[in-house]
Design a protein around this motif. Sequence first.
Motif, PDB file in Angstrom:
ATOM      1  N   GLN A  41       0.836  -1.200   0.000  1.00  0.00           N
ATOM      2  CA  GLN A  41       0.000   0.000   0.000  1.00  0.00           C
ATOM      3  C   GLN A  41       0.869   1.247   0.000  1.00  0.00           C
ATOM      4  N   SER A  42       0.354   2.343  -0.633  1.00  0.00           N
ATOM      5  CA  SER A  42       1.116   3.606  -0.694  1.00  0.00           C
ATOM      6  C   SER A  42       0.339   4.714  -0.002  1.00  0.00           C
ATOM      7  N   CYS A  43       1.037   5.682   0.485  1.00  0.00           N
ATOM      8  CA  CYS A  43       0.438   6.859   1.140  1.00  0.00           C
ATOM      9  C   CYS A  43       0.062   7.875   0.062  1.00  0.00           C
ATOM     10  N   ASP A  44      -1.173   8.417   0.095  1.00  0.00           N
ATOM     11  CA  ASP A  44      -1.637   9.362  -0.937  1.00  0.00           C
ATOM     12  C   ASP A  44      -2.468  10.454  -0.263  1.00  0.00           C
ATOM     13  N   VAL A  45      -1.937  11.653  -0.262  1.00  0.00           N
ATOM     14  CA  VAL A  45      -2.648  12.790   0.346  1.00  0.00           C
ATOM     15  C   VAL A  45      -3.833  13.162  -0.538  1.00  0.00           C
ATOM     16  N   ILE A  46      -5.048  13.213   0.034  1.00  0.00           N
ATOM     17  CA  ILE A  46      -6.259  13.640  -0.696  1.00  0.00           C
ATOM     18  C   ILE A  46      -6.964  14.696   0.154  1.00  0.00           C
ATOM     19  N   PRO A  47      -6.858  15.983  -0.227  1.00  0.00           N
ATOM     20  CA  PRO A  47      -7.544  17.030   0.553  1.00  0.00           C
ATOM     21  C   PRO A  47      -9.056  16.935   0.364  1.00  0.00           C
ATOM     22  N   GLN A  48      -9.805  17.102   1.430  1.00  0.00           N
ATOM     23  CA  GLN A  48     -11.265  17.122   1.386  1.00  0.00           C
ATOM     24  C   GLN A  48     -11.765  18.260   2.258  1.00  0.00           C
ATOM     25  N   ILE A  49     -12.798  18.979   1.782  1.00  0.00           N
ATOM     26  CA  ILE A  49     -13.382  20.104   2.527  1.00  0.00           C
ATOM     27  C   ILE A  49     -14.863  19.818   2.690  1.00  0.00           C
ATOM     28  N   SER A  50     -15.343  19.872   3.894  1.00  0.00           N
ATOM     29  CA  SER A  50     -16.744  19.590   4.171  1.00  0.00           C
ATOM     30  C   SER A  50     -17.360  20.721   4.998  1.00  0.00           C
ATOM     31  N   PRO A  51     -18.419  21.402   4.474  1.00  0.00           N
ATOM     32  CA  PRO A  51     -18.988  21.206   3.134  1.00  0.00           C
ATOM     33  C   PRO A  51     -18.055  21.761   2.069  1.00  0.00           C
ATOM     34  N   ALA A  52     -18.271  21.331   0.819  1.00  0.00           N
ATOM     35  CA  ALA A  52     -17.392  21.783  -0.269  1.00  0.00           C
ATOM     36  C   ALA A  52     -17.481  23.289  -0.452  1.00  0.00           C
ATOM     37  N   ASP A  53     -18.690  23.859  -0.374  1.00  0.00           N
ATOM     38  CA  ASP A  53     -18.909  25.308  -0.472  1.00  0.00           C
ATOM     39  C   ASP A  53     -19.975  25.688   0.547  1.00  0.00           C
ATOM     40  N   GLN A  54     -19.990  26.974   0.955  1.00  0.00           N
ATOM     41  CA  GLN A  54     -20.931  27.444   1.960  1.00  0.00           C
ATOM     42  C   GLN A  54     -21.598  28.736   1.501  1.00  0.00           C
ATOM     43  N   SER A  55     -22.801  28.966   2.005  1.00  0.00           N
ATOM     44  CA  SER A  55     -23.501  30.239   1.811  1.00  0.00           C
ATOM     45  C   SER A  55     -23.970  30.701   3.176  1.00  0.00           C
ATOM     46  N   VAL A  56     -23.607  31.931   3.566  1.00  0.00           N
ATOM     47  CA  VAL A  56     -23.928  32.449   4.902  1.00  0.00           C
ATOM     48  C   VAL A  56     -24.457  33.873   4.787  1.00  0.00           C
ATOM     49  N   LYS A  57     -25.016  34.342   5.877  1.00  0.00           N
ATOM     50  CA  LYS A  57     -25.470  35.722   5.977  1.00  0.00           C
ATOM     51  C   LYS A  57     -24.397  36.569   6.664  1.00  0.00           C
ATOM     52  N   GLU A  58     -24.479  37.891   6.429  1.00  0.00           N
ATOM     53  CA  GLU A  58     -23.551  38.811   7.094  1.00  0.00           C
ATOM     54  C   GLU A  58     -23.651  38.685   8.609  1.00  0.00           C
ATOM     55  N   LEU A  59     -24.874  38.611   9.133  1.00  0.00           N
ATOM     56  CA  LEU A  59     -25.112  38.605  10.575  1.00  0.00           C
ATOM     57  C   LEU A  59     -25.804  37.318  10.968  1.00  0.00           C
ATOM     58  N   ASP A  60     -25.523  36.872  12.189  1.00  0.00           N
ATOM     59  CA  ASP A  60     -26.217  35.704  12.703  1.00  0.00           C
ATOM     60  C   ASP A  60     -27.559  36.128  13.309  1.00  0.00           C
ATOM     61  N   PRO A  61     -28.370  35.198  13.756  1.00  0.00           N
ATOM     62  CA  PRO A  61     -29.691  35.563  14.299  1.00  0.00           C
ATOM     63  C   PRO A  61     -29.622  36.539  15.466  1.00  0.00           C
ATOM     64  N   SER A  62     -28.476  36.624  16.148  1.00  0.00           N
ATOM     65  CA  SER A  62     -28.359  37.574  17.267  1.00  0.00           C
ATOM     66  C   SER A  62     -27.924  38.952  16.809  1.00  0.00           C
ATOM     67  N   GLY A  63     -27.680  39.113  15.502  1.00  0.00           N
ATOM     68  CA  GLY A  63     -27.269  40.417  14.995  1.00  0.00           C
ATOM     69  C   GLY A  63     -25.768  40.621  15.018  1.00  0.00           C
ATOM     70  N   ASN A  64     -25.015  39.574  15.352  1.00  0.00           N
ATOM     71  CA  ASN A  64     -23.553  39.667  15.379  1.00  0.00           C
ATOM     72  C   ASN A  64     -22.985  39.161  14.052  1.00  0.00           C
ATOM     73  N   PRO A  65     -21.740  39.623  13.678  1.00  0.00           N
ATOM     74  CA  PRO A  65     -21.113  39.116  12.455  1.00  0.00           C
ATOM     75  C   PRO A  65     -20.996  37.591  12.500  1.00  0.00           C
ATOM     76  N   THR A  66     -21.362  36.956  11.432  1.00  0.00           N
ATOM     77  CA  THR A  66     -21.355  35.487  11.349  1.00  0.00           C
ATOM     78  C   THR A  66     -19.916  34.959  11.405  1.00  0.00           C
ATOM     79  N   VAL A  67     -19.700  33.893  12.183  1.00  0.00           N
ATOM     80  CA  VAL A  67     -18.401  33.207  12.253  1.00  0.00           C
ATOM     81  C   VAL A  67     -18.489  31.942  11.403  1.00  0.00           C
TER      82      VAL A  67
END
Length: 742
Positions: free
Chosen positions: A22-48
């Motif tokens: 067996q060989s070592c093979d780096v495979i990058p994965q990002i979950s979720p692949a893409d995101q959609s967010v709002k400027e502010l969260d429900p409390s009115g603070n900048p979204t993290v």
Amino acid sequence: MKRELLSAIALVALASPAMAGQSCDVIPQISPADQSVKELDPSGNPTVVKLNGQSSKDTTKYLWVQTSGPAVTLQEATSAQPTFVVPEVGPSGATLTFRLDASGCSPLQTKSLTTTVKVATTNQAPVAAATVSPEVVYEGTPLVTLDGSASSDPDGNPLSYVWSQLSGPAVTLHADGAKATFAAPADVPYPDGVSLSFRLTVSDGTLSSSTDKIVNVQWVNEPPKAVLACPETVNEGGSLVLDGSGSSDSDDGLAAYAWIQLQGTPNADLPDYDPATAARLEFTAPRLDSPNNKMDFRLQVTDYGKLTQDAVCTVKVLDVTAPVIGDGPGNLTAEATSAAGAEVTFTAPTATDNVDGVLAVSCTPASGATFPLGTSTVTCSVSDAAQNGASKEFSIKVQDTTAPAVTPPAPVTAEATGPTTEVAIGTASATDAVGVKAITSNAPASYPVGATIVTWSASDDAGNVGNATQSVTVRDTTAPVVTPPAAVTVEATGPSTSVVIGNASASDAVGVISLTSDAPSVFPVGTTVVTWAAKDAAGNTGTAPQSVTVQDTTPPALKGVPSGLTLITGQAATYEPTATDLVDGDVPVLCTPGSGYSFALGTSTVTCSAKDSHGNRASANFNVTVQYGFNGLLAPYDANKSYKVKSAIPLKWQFTNNTGAVLASAGAQPAVTIYQVSSGVAAEDAITLDDAGASGLQYDNLTNTWQFNWKTTGLSAGIYNVYIQSTLTGQKIGPFPVKLAK
């Protein structure tokens, strides 16, 4: 058993990725692949936002890099799950792109994957607005309509509507979109009637807002009439009167007044009041701090039957506060550039206004205008949109402190004609922005040998004096003539050699004050150029070269070369000659063949040579003779025994190497020589040997032994010496004495 062992080995191989291939093979994965967010969260603070690469395969190191979009700060950018705070993106939103560089394995692999985060503007809450029809409801009215269709959403999103009853006798609401209807209660308290309150809640799917409407159900009583009078405008900080004294009730009079500001900024500071008597309010208008300048006020009057009516008026607050001009450039001083004065540029101050913000300030005279000599006043002024003005002054002083620029004549160089020399030096010129008054100099009538500095001066009407200098040089440029000694060539006596080089001579029209050379105390091998220099009183120097050559033609001296070496076969030859050179010191010696060489039987010649750095070579030869080893004559020979004349004496021997080991020597047939030793005489006389066929010299291949049967027939009694001589090496071995008796 063997099959079980092979199975165990196979299981181990399967358990080890390395053993299984067996060989070592780096495979990058990002979950979720893409995101959609709002400027502010429900409390009115900048979204993290969290970026998640934790599911990447064979990854031990992470590096997150933002590649596009509004810049953000990644927290723990080298972790699997960094975070960042969403920036302000404006109405159109924005897309941020990030790259994950995943590293791992050995040798090291690095692979990349990108992800996007779409940021949308935070949704704005809708505005609820409602009306009631009819406005006056009597008990038993069959249809009362609550209408919220005037509600709106700032983002243009579709709205949903919910009507609910807050207080009063319960009625059945029939909802139809923005509208709801009900039938008024048939029985209400006498004589006051009853008030019903309803709430309209509108929602854009995320945010919501509400407005309340009161429905007064009267038995007979007419609702009061609210009348509100207020001025259209008021100066900020001025007195403002809200007059509701024209309000009335046709039945039993008004029971209460309620005041509230509906719209601002600006925000009014309403005074405390008694609801029963406060038909009129007086207070100070607020100061403006933005372009918003309208205030809406509502008066709600209530009769004793608890019926109410509202009246609204709008007052515009007038801007009467002048802008504030900031610090300007301060009083300036400029240098005149002409008789008219100088063009002066400056940075106008800025002004700020409570309403209009930062305003441009205009100055008179303007920046870049020409200001005359002396002091001038600059006035800077500004007005806001309400024509409130302000001004500020500063001064500009134009002065002449710059001296005239003097251009002297070009430097002059002349050859000396005596102790002093008359020289034509020309005339200087001068320029001045305002004007030149006079030009003078301190030039003498004649000049000595050397450099004389003449100073030219120019003055203007302001008393400024400019200076420039001119160099006047009288020179003696003839150098002495130098005659060097003849060139010298000598043989080197070492790395450096002392050489007698003689002395130069020199002559000069004015006179020589020194004669020197750069000759070293000793000279290296090669050609050295000695420079002889003569100097006169004017500093002129004449030179001439002398060649001094030290040559190396002497070869190195060889030492330790053997006169010759004699070895037993198998014995190594060792020799380490050395060589010394007068110039180079110790130099390497090359011998061919070299020390330690294994020489063949016989005589070989060794040549040793040494060469110095200048190509001089010395060489010497010597011979290396390799002989057989010899352990003496073998039995039955006995040196102490007497042999009978006419007998055959067997002589046996073997050739050996340097360790005494017997050597095969069948191909190198030796010779046997026998001498009779005369009584009392040192010389030996060779005798003729009788070697008849098979009894002669023989070789035994099994024992590597030579044998010579010496037949003594015809010899007289006496002592004989036997010698064995190798025909291959010329080696003569002996003597071996033999006694013959009668």
